[in-house]
Motif scaffolding. Structure first.
Motif, mmCIF file in Angstrom:
data_model
loop_
_atom_site.group_PDB
_atom_site.id
_atom_site.type_symbol
_atom_site.label_atom_id
_atom_site.label_comp_id
_atom_site.label_asym_id
_atom_site.label_seq_id
_atom_site.Cartn_x
_atom_site.Cartn_y
_atom_site.Cartn_z
ATOM 1 N N UNK A 186 0.553 -1.143 0.495
ATOM 2 C CA UNK A 186 0.017 0.229 -0.007
ATOM 3 C C UNK A 186 0.638 1.218 0.228
ATOM 4 N N UNK A 187 0.829 2.365 -0.844
ATOM 5 C CA UNK A 187 1.251 3.055 -0.943
ATOM 6 C C UNK A 187 -0.002 4.398 -0.832
ATOM 7 N N UNK A 188 0.397 5.497 0.373
ATOM 8 C CA UNK A 188 -0.107 6.507 0.321
ATOM 9 C C UNK A 188 0.166 7.625 -0.635
ATOM 10 N N UNK A 189 -0.934 8.820 -1.183
ATOM 11 C CA UNK A 189 -0.528 9.495 -1.778
ATOM 12 C C UNK A 189 -0.935 10.678 -1.416
ATOM 13 N N UNK A 190 0.293 11.638 -1.261
ATOM 14 C CA UNK A 190 -0.122 12.718 -0.713
ATOM 15 C C UNK A 190 -0.251 14.093 -1.865
ATOM 16 N N UNK A 191 -1.337 14.736 -1.999
ATOM 17 C CA UNK A 191 -1.546 15.559 -2.795
ATOM 18 C C UNK A 191 -1.134 16.922 -2.978
ATOM 19 N N UNK A 192 -0.998 17.402 -1.333
ATOM 20 C CA UNK A 192 -0.439 18.953 -1.380
ATOM 21 C C UNK A 192 -1.541 20.242 -1.677
ATOM 22 N N UNK A 193 -1.509 21.377 -1.622
ATOM 23 C CA UNK A 193 -1.891 22.387 -1.808
ATOM 24 C C UNK A 193 -2.384 23.045 -3.062
ATOM 25 N N UNK A 223 -4.360 18.822 1.738
ATOM 26 C CA UNK A 223 -3.301 20.194 2.200
ATOM 27 C C UNK A 223 -2.037 20.195 2.090
ATOM 28 N N UNK A 224 -1.869 21.527 3.157
ATOM 29 C CA UNK A 224 -0.468 21.890 2.766
ATOM 30 C C UNK A 224 0.568 20.934 3.597
ATOM 31 N N UNK A 225 1.683 20.807 3.104
ATOM 32 C CA UNK A 225 2.965 20.574 4.097
ATOM 33 C C UNK A 225 3.665 20.964 4.838
ATOM 34 N N UNK A 226 3.815 21.808 4.673
ATOM 35 C CA UNK A 226 4.292 23.395 5.581
ATOM 36 C C UNK A 226 5.580 23.721 5.244
ATOM 37 N N UNK A 227 5.876 22.804 3.220
ATOM 38 C CA UNK A 227 6.863 23.410 2.784
ATOM 39 C C UNK A 227 7.448 24.914 2.319
ATOM 40 N N UNK A 228 6.437 25.868 2.158
ATOM 41 C CA UNK A 228 6.304 27.257 2.348
ATOM 42 C C UNK A 228 7.213 28.269 3.473
ATOM 43 N N UNK A 229 5.870 27.985 4.563
ATOM 44 C CA UNK A 229 6.226 28.417 5.836
ATOM 45 C C UNK A 229 7.715 27.813 6.431
ATOM 46 N N UNK A 230 8.456 26.444 6.456
ATOM 47 C CA UNK A 230 9.269 25.953 6.513
ATOM 48 C C UNK A 230 10.591 26.534 6.232
ATOM 49 N N UNK A 231 10.821 26.844 4.926
ATOM 50 C CA UNK A 231 11.729 27.826 3.925
ATOM 51 C C UNK A 231 11.013 29.108 4.248
ATOM 52 N N UNK A 232 10.030 29.789 4.968
ATOM 53 C CA UNK A 232 9.634 30.960 4.618
ATOM 54 C C UNK A 232 10.356 31.446 6.306
ATOM 55 N N UNK A 233 10.793 30.503 7.070
ATOM 56 C CA UNK A 233 11.108 31.417 8.183
ATOM 57 C C UNK A 233 9.938 30.928 9.980
ATOM 58 N N UNK A 234 8.573 30.386 8.973
ATOM 59 C CA UNK A 234 7.687 30.692 9.926
ATOM 60 C C UNK A 234 7.437 28.930 10.497
ATOM 61 N N UNK A 235 7.976 28.789 11.593
ATOM 62 C CA UNK A 235 8.282 27.662 12.125
ATOM 63 C C UNK A 235 7.134 27.390 12.810
ATOM 64 N N UNK A 236 6.228 28.103 13.543
ATOM 65 C CA UNK A 236 5.106 27.733 14.069
ATOM 66 C C UNK A 236 3.939 27.150 13.492
ATOM 67 N N UNK A 237 4.347 27.250 12.805
ATOM 68 C CA UNK A 237 3.120 27.126 11.005
ATOM 69 C C UNK A 237 3.364 25.486 11.251
ATOM 70 N N UNK A 238 4.669 25.810 10.208
ATOM 71 C CA UNK A 238 5.161 24.468 9.542
ATOM 72 C C UNK A 238 5.567 22.895 10.783
ATOM 73 N N UNK A 239 5.729 23.633 12.037
ATOM 74 C CA UNK A 239 5.072 22.466 12.965
ATOM 75 C C UNK A 239 3.869 21.684 13.273
ATOM 76 N N UNK A 240 2.575 23.072 12.915
ATOM 77 C CA UNK A 240 1.176 22.877 13.347
ATOM 78 C C UNK A 240 1.437 21.202 11.574
ATOM 79 N N UNK A 241 1.642 22.056 10.312
ATOM 80 C CA UNK A 241 1.346 21.284 9.494
ATOM 81 C C UNK A 241 2.380 19.922 9.494
ATOM 82 N N UNK A 242 3.229 19.861 9.962
ATOM 83 C CA UNK A 242 4.224 18.361 9.744
ATOM 84 C C UNK A 242 2.988 17.911 11.462
#
Length: 412
Positions: A186-193, A223-242
């Motif tokens: 079984x492979x899960x596919x992540x659609x992203x945003x 949903x968003x994986x948090x890449x935009x926030x992780x690379x933009x310095x918004x670690x709080x949002x990146x952690x929540x999305x992780x």
């Protein structure tokens, strides 16, 4: 045990400032200042400025972490300009983890004050994106988006977003039904945003191809994986999305995770360090003997996004799959240029710089005289398409998986 592992991962993402500073210094100290990264750095090639090179940015990061410098606008702009392409990391003889250094440094200084927060919030919401696309489709997006964009400043993030907005019909179509064979991997596919809306055809293609190769596919929510926030310095949002990524992964019952957008891979791997996260083409190449394709007499230009080369590292697997299509003429877009300038949100935050980088890539594509352009990163493809519109070029473009699924021989 699972809850304990997730807690440890969250703690690793939420480092206290003094620990983050210590890590940045340790990562920076690995750099031997040899300069072998300079010829591969797109922004150094653009400006010829040491501060716009990996070596210069490492020195800036170390100074900030040690307290020898303050994150003034004049200093941090060099960090903000970085595309995160990781070409430097791939050629580094000292194995400096530049990507990790960049993420930690941006988390230390926080998001740029000029970051287009409202726009990025919209892009993170697939439901809103789909609604906007539907409304735009009924009102003639191709006509009014250019008129509206032309009235905005040249360096406006909203102008860049309008110019890269696809004119294609984005109405949702039924996804292939999941296979019932419980004996299959079984492979899960992540659609992203953004990709879940703008590259939905590639997601359908990936599911079709994986099922043809004998995998059972489970789809995670979009949903968003948090890449935009992780690379933009918004670690709080990146952690929540992780955290959201981990919650949905655990529910999937899958043993492997894939995404059609290589730009999400690094962030998904960071959230799920013990999970096999890969590009679908890597799994398909492992079972290539199960796949057959109809001939296609066409010359295609194959563009490799930086993330496919430096994170997924699946370029050889993709070429192997495409070569299974009889009569297909494959021309790989040369490097340099080393990056098209899309780089996640870079094309929105620094549209003029991104356009300069794009010109070189479009010039290389033109020399190949293709009938069609393939690129696996939706951001790159939309960015290149906007440049094609400006230059009056009309190469059809799609995800390589979409072409593979179109040519797939389905057994009766």
């Amino acid at each position: 045990m699972r809850a304990g592992n997730d807690s440890m991962i969250t703690m690793a993402l939420e480092k206290p400032p003094h620990t983050r500073k210590q890590k940045i210094v340790a990562l920076a100290d690995q750099c031997v200042q040899c300069g072998l990264c300079l010829p591969t750095c797109p922004t150094y090639g653009l400006d010829g400025n040491e501060a716009e090179s990996p070596r210069g940015r490492i020195a800036i990061a170390a100074a900030l972490a040690r307290g020898d410098a303050e994150p003034t606008a004049a200093l941090r702009i060099h960090l903000d300009h970085c595309l995160g392409c990781l070409n430097c990391q791939r050629v580094c003889p000292a194995n400096v983890k530049y990507g990790e250094l960049l993420v930690e440094t941006r988390a230390l200084i926080g998001p740029a004050p000029e970051r287009p927060t409202v726009l990025l919030t919209l892009l993170r919401q697939p439901t809103l994106l789909r609604l906007a696309a539907r409304v735009a489709g009924t009102t003639g997006v191709a006509y009014w988006k250019q008129r509206l964009a032309s009235r905005l400043p040249a360096n406006s993030a909203w102008r860049a977003a309008l110019q890269t907005w696809s004119d294609a019909d984005s109405d949702a179509k039924p996804l292939p039904a999941p296979a019932d064979d419980a004996g299959h991997t079984t492979v899960a596919i992540f659609p992203g945003c953004v990709a879940s809306v703008e590259d939905e055809a590639a997601e359908r293609a990936a599911i079709t191809l994986l099922q043809a190769a004998g995998y059972r596919v489970a789809r995670l929510p979009a949903f968003c994986c948090g890449a935009m926030d992780l690379h933009g310095g918004d670690m709080d949002t990146a952690v929540r999305l992780a955290d959201r990524v981990r919650e949905n992964w655990h529910r999937s019952g899958a043993t492997k995770l894939v995404t059609v957008t290589p730009g999400c891979l690094g962030t998904l791997r960071r959230a799920l360090p013990d999970v096999a996260v890969s590009d679908p083409v890597s799994l398909l190449a492992e079972r290539i003997d199960r796949l057959a394709f109809r001939p296609l007499e066409q010359r295609i230009a194959l563009h490799f996004p930086c993330t496919q080369l430096n994170v997924a590292r699946s370029e050889a697997a993709l070429q192997e799959l495409l070569r299974k299509i009889p009569s297909l003429d494959i021309a790989v877009v040369p490097r340099p240029p080393h990056c098209c300038g899309a780089a996640g949100t870079h094309m929105l935050e620094f549209p003029e710089r991104a356009a300069r980088l794009r010109e070189g890539v479009l010039g290389q594509i033109a020399t190949l005289a293709p009938e069609q352009l393939l690129s696996s990163n939706i951001g790159c493809r939309l960015h290149l398409a906007a440049g094609m519109d400006e230059q009056g070029r009309h190469w059809p473009h799609m995800h390589p998986l979409t072409l593979l699924a179109q040519q797939l021989e389905i057994s009766p």
